[in-house]
Design an enzyme around this catalytic site. Structure first.
Site, mmCIF file in Angstrom:
data_model
loop_
_atom_site.group_PDB
_atom_site.id
_atom_site.type_symbol
_atom_site.label_atom_id
_atom_site.label_comp_id
_atom_site.label_asym_id
_atom_site.label_seq_id
_atom_site.Cartn_x
_atom_site.Cartn_y
_atom_site.Cartn_z
ATOM 1 N N ASP A 3 -12.616 5.636 12.657
ATOM 2 C CA ASP A 3 -12.957 5.558 11.232
ATOM 3 C C ASP A 3 -12.440 4.287 10.556
ATOM 4 O O ASP A 3 -12.404 4.199 9.335
ATOM 5 C CB ASP A 3 -12.449 6.787 10.467
ATOM 6 C CG ASP A 3 -13.466 7.230 9.403
ATOM 7 O OD1 ASP A 3 -14.624 6.789 9.482
ATOM 8 O OD2 ASP A 3 -13.087 7.986 8.497
ATOM 9 N N LYS B 279 0.848 -1.195 0.000
ATOM 10 C CA LYS B 279 0.000 0.000 0.000
ATOM 11 C C LYS B 279 0.878 1.237 0.000
ATOM 12 O O LYS B 279 1.794 1.362 0.822
ATOM 13 C CB LYS B 279 -0.903 0.003 1.239
ATOM 14 C CG LYS B 279 -1.765 1.258 1.369
ATOM 15 C CD LYS B 279 -2.506 1.259 2.699
ATOM 16 C CE LYS B 279 -3.323 2.539 2.868
ATOM 17 N NZ LYS B 279 -3.985 2.600 4.195
#
Length: 371
Positions: A238, A110
């Site tokens: 989140d 990533k």
């Protein structure tokens, strides 16, 4: 350009580490340390690769220790990253980062922003002791390596993680769950994909449950609770639970259909050639696929949990926490204020809330979703 030379860089830095003895105990300086490698590519594949590029690996001893804690063999890790060029894939969550998967599907790379690298450094000081304390038993992302790649003065930051879906089983449905309800439906654009990622309201509308039974639920909720409390302590929110489902019945039906199609092909070939079915024929392969439906390989599918024997659905679930780096700072506080005004009485369902409220709501949702 990123994928073209990532394998060579990984091979160079892992080979370098292979000759370094892993310290018995990590020291504070290990969390600040880095190694640098410069690759001069004068002769090999010069037409496709740049002549010079550099890699800076962050906290090499810490990440090597984490790989050991997660039971990852160094040679296997190296081979996965260097066997062939990684492929770009869709993000499993909301992130705008680019994701690449190794050819054996074991690991995800990533890309990170520079400020996310700082967040990772900050997280690592708490993350490593937590993984040690939990003996590697966590649904948090398994962070395995982090580096900066510089090619033609362009810097790319990258973290390597274990792939939640490193499975030979087909995934039939996928959800990104936060425990919130406002704006938590898959978009029309998302629904156009072959395997869309659905969200909380879709999950509830579908009537989906995770049927794993009381004992497995108790163990899973214990792990989830510990992970969420860890994130709450660090003021993080989140995040999501990535839930992927393999439908065993559907896989068997697909296997039978495929076997029938292969039978027809095989019969046509036998009529034309007049030879018996060889051991490696499509028909034999189809039988092998059918026999393997629903079979879990614990060495690969470490995230997999089977539904209990009398469950209404025969399924295999893959679950892990993703997108855990969001800090509840000034921007998120402002976003919460704006959404509270916008949604009024429905504001309890927004995703942008304080970490404690977010974590408790998330756990309540999962406790109801898992049976």
């Amino acid at each position: 350009m990123f994928t073209d030379h990532m394998g060579m860089v990984e091979l160079a830095k892992i080979n370098e580490l292979a000759h370094v003895n892993l310290p018995v105990m990590l020291m504070p300086d290990d969390f600040k340390a880095y190694s640098k490698i410069r690759v001069d590519n004068h002769l090999f594949n010069k037409e496709n690769l740049p002549s010079h590029f550099k890699v800076k690996e962050y906290c090499p001893n810490v990440f090597r220790n984490l790989r050991e804690r997660f039971g990852i063999d160094e040679i296997d890790f190296r081979e996965s990253l260097t066997r062939s060029q990684p492929m770009q894939v869709d993000s499993p969550g909301r992130s705008n980062a680019k994701f690449y998967i190794t050819s054996d599907k074991m690991y995800i790379m990533k890309t990170l922003l520079s400020d996310e690298v700082e967040q990772m450094h900050s997280l690592l000081k708490e993350y490593h002791p937590y993984v040690v304390e939990r003996h590697g038993k966590t649904l948090l992302p398994q962070y395995l390596s982090m580096c900066r790649l510089t090619v033609d003065s362009v810097e790319t930051y990258c973290v390597v993680m274990r792939n939640v879906l490193s499975t030979h089983l087909q995934i039939h449905k996928k959800y990104d769950l936060k425990g919130s309800t406002v704006d938590r439906e898959a978009s029309h654009k998302e629904l156009e994909k072959n395997l869309p990622t659905y969200k909380d309201n879709d999950f509830m509308k579908d009537g989906t449950k995770v049927y794993i039974g009381d004992h497995a639920k108790q163990q899973l909720m214990e792990t989830l609770t510990a992970d969420v409390e860890f994130l709450m302590k660090l003021n993080l929110m989140d995040y999501s639970l990535l839930l992927a489902i393999h439908d065993v019945n559907k896989a068997e039906e697909e296997g039978i259909q495929q076997e029938s199609e292969d039978d027809v092909i095989e019969e046509e070939e036998e009529e034309q050639c007049g030879v018996p079915t060889p051991p490696d024929s499509p028909q034999t392969a189809a039988r092998d696929r059918a026999a393997s439906n629903g079979a879990i390989n614990p060495e690969v599918e470490i995230y997999a949990i089977e539904s209990y024997e009398s469950a209404p659905q025969r399924e295999i679930y893959f679950m892990a926490l993703i997108d855990v780096l969001t800090h509840y700072g000034v921007k998120k506080q402002a976003a919460k204020a704006a959404k509270t005004v916008k949604y009024g009485s429905n504001a309890d369902g927004i995703s942008t809330v304080e970490p404690d409220q977010y974590g408790r709501r998330f756990l309540d949702f999962m406790n109801q979703a898992i049976v």
